[in-house]
Design an enzyme around this catalytic site. Sequence first.
Site, short mmCIF file in Angstrom:
data_model
loop_
_atom_site.label_atom_id
_atom_site.label_comp_id
_atom_site.label_asym_id
_atom_site.label_seq_id
_atom_site.Cartn_x
_atom_site.Cartn_y
_atom_site.Cartn_z
N GLU A 104 -15.56 18.44 -13.37
CA GLU A 104 -14.24 18.77 -12.83
C GLU A 104 -13.87 17.90 -11.61
O GLU A 104 -12.77 17.36 -11.57
CB GLU A 104 -14.16 20.26 -12.49
CG GLU A 104 -14.01 21.11 -13.74
CD GLU A 104 -14.41 22.56 -13.53
OE1 GLU A 104 -14.63 22.97 -12.38
OE2 GLU A 104 -14.51 23.30 -14.54
N LYS B 274 -16.17 32.26 -18.52
CA LYS B 274 -16.88 31.05 -18.12
C LYS B 274 -18.13 31.37 -17.31
O LYS B 274 -19.11 30.65 -17.35
CB LYS B 274 -15.93 30.17 -17.30
CG LYS B 274 -16.42 28.77 -17.02
CD LYS B 274 -15.32 28.00 -16.31
CE LYS B 274 -15.74 26.60 -15.95
NZ LYS B 274 -14.63 25.90 -15.27
N ASP C 128 -12.05 22.41 -4.11
CA ASP C 128 -11.44 23.15 -5.21
C ASP C 128 -11.44 24.65 -4.90
O ASP C 128 -12.45 25.33 -5.06
CB ASP C 128 -12.21 22.85 -6.50
CG ASP C 128 -11.62 23.55 -7.72
OD1 ASP C 128 -10.72 24.40 -7.56
OD2 ASP C 128 -12.07 23.24 -8.84
N ASP D 20 -8.86 21.61 -19.27
CA ASP D 20 -9.49 22.24 -18.12
C ASP D 20 -9.74 23.69 -18.55
O ASP D 20 -8.83 24.50 -18.59
CB ASP D 20 -8.54 22.16 -16.91
CG ASP D 20 -9.07 22.94 -15.70
OD1 ASP D 20 -10.19 23.50 -15.80
OD2 ASP D 20 -8.36 22.97 -14.68
#
Lengths: 107, 627
Positions: B186, B87, B208, B25
Amino acid sequence: MALSMTKTAATHIQKSLTQRGKGVGLRLGVKTNGCSGMAYLLEFADKIEEEDQVFESQGIKIIVDPKSLIYIDGTELDFVREGLNEGFQFNNPNIKNQCGCGESFNV
Amino acid sequence: MALLQISEPGQSTAPHQHRLAAGIDLGTTNSLIATVRSGIAETLPDLDKQHLLPSIVHYSHTAPPIVGYVAKKRANQDPLNTIASVKRFMGRGIADIKTTGSRLPYHFIEQAQGMPLIHTVAGDKSPVQVSADILSVLKQRAEMALQGDLIGVVITVPAYFDDAQRQATKDAATIAGLKVLRLLNEPTAAAVAYGLDKEARGIYAIYDLGGGTFDISILRLQRGVFEVMATAGDSALGGDDIDQAIAQWLMQQANIADDATHHHIRELLDIARTAKETLTTEAEITLKIPLDTGNCVNITLTTNQLNELIDPLIQKTLLACRRALRDARITPEQINEVVMVGGSTRMPRVREKIGEFFHCQPHVDIDPDKVVAIGAAIQADILVGNKPDDDLLLLDVIPLSLGIETMGGLVEKIIQRNTTIPVSKAQDFTTFKDGQTAMAVHVLQGERELVTHCRSLARFELRGIPPMVAGAARIRVTFQVDADGLLGVSAQEEISGVHSEITVKPSYGLSDNQIEQMLKDSLSHAHEDVAIRTLREQQVEADRVINALRAALKTDGKVLLKQHEFVAISEALDGLLQVKGGQDAQAIKQAIEELDKVTQEFAARRMDASIRRAMKGQKVENFMENN
């Protein structure tokens, strides 16, 4: 003739079996390959074959085929941690020598 | 000394041949690596027993890059050389980055093409390199824990990542020396961690709420394939905002001015986080708040007060949830299950509000920080072959085979069903008739052998094939299905280079039931289909032989054949013409063989004649030179 396991090993195996959701026990065995003659086999068991021998240790069924048993009779299965690494170890009284990695052995 | 893990029945490997795989992850704030050992998927800690690795890299000109908690500590002293949240820059141009935040956190160096570089004392680093440095640390951690090299990894990416962002992630893995088995969305990974892929079908919401980002994804599972129906979110909303809200309130209560020192605010934020974490289990907490005077004051924060503070933030996430539902054209009641991801979903208030909104109890059993990595590990374990085949997950696969029509109304499958995507496969075809200059490419979907039993997806033509004898042209038909399931078909004649292509969306318009029906049909008609295929193949072969023979007879028949030979060939040809239209594949095959026998001599003479023609007037030396 017997096979056994330590309490730590049993706890871990029980956890694995629960997580997996199926399986009658643990299959131990030997395969004839590896760098020093034979290699240990450690698998979940979904069924017991007719010729299999079944031992129970710490409440867990250990299943072994009669041919393998000759090589690993008296073995105690242990679960150990070495730094970040963790896993199972065969304490086998029959072995004469084993390769440095401990995955294969000779009787 | 190597330690053993329990394998699935029959999946034991030889010593030193363990198929080691991991799931990663690669998060904006934190990254994790997980693996399956003895049937249990778990994240791997570092030597300090920390599972999370802060996605922060500190560069210095003296030492190799430092990643994680140590780097995080450097952020205050050396912000320009400490890269966090990289990211956000993956696969992005400078213009994109500028729109994500009002001010650029680092010294970016614009590039003519692609991602900008980040200037550090250790040189200019691309976001891909920074990510690779994070991945390297995780790789090292896994290889120490597993005592061997990883065969491959599954890395998770947000569902909304586009091709450039996905490619950048893959490139980072390559630089880190990792083989990417697959990139996994994800939310899909989270669903896999809870075993939702084992269900027959369903619609799932993956909520999330991480440290700094919020994502809601609506997934639809059918036939083992997860499809992303909609995503929404807020790239600047997360646990950090909750800490901010609490700290703000504390400052009000303690009469601390807004212009408090950076250090003081940092301290208050830490207290706020502790309070937030404690209140997941306690009803209230008394906090010792330091004042600028050096004294302290006690302030009590109750769950009710906390809820009041965070409700506006939760409302914001619910707004995004509504947007996602609207995009997916469904109502909250249609959601079968909700999966919670991200540390902030530990807060009871978040769980309560989300449960209310979706009318169901969200899944919270797996640590929300680890759930994505765990799902990725499960997937990686399967992809390297540690599970028996019948356990294979059908994630992101082609539900029905794809192929093109060939002579005789047959379907030549180019990509078989259940092939994982993305995939690219090519097959060579040729012309059927002499002088054929165009070819129709008919793209079909389905398991049956005949065009009429499959679903037509698209047609296009390849024109401008140079005239050649039948079978001489080489036409390469390439099927490419990208990660989004988009099918592109292209055809190219290799000699002239003429090229034509089309893009289709294969699953479009096919319902679950239709796909199921198509599969059932292919099984119940299996024998029939095989027979008809054999027949058609023989018929096509007969046509080819007849065409070729007729052409040959026309040019050379009179010259090279004696009368009785000509008659024998004509008779055999008639024999083939008679059975060709029938239903007996075997009879056609025999007639072809018969015709082949009587024409062998003719073929040999034609070969000799053409060689003589070619060599006429040439000297042997000329051939030597050419060779």
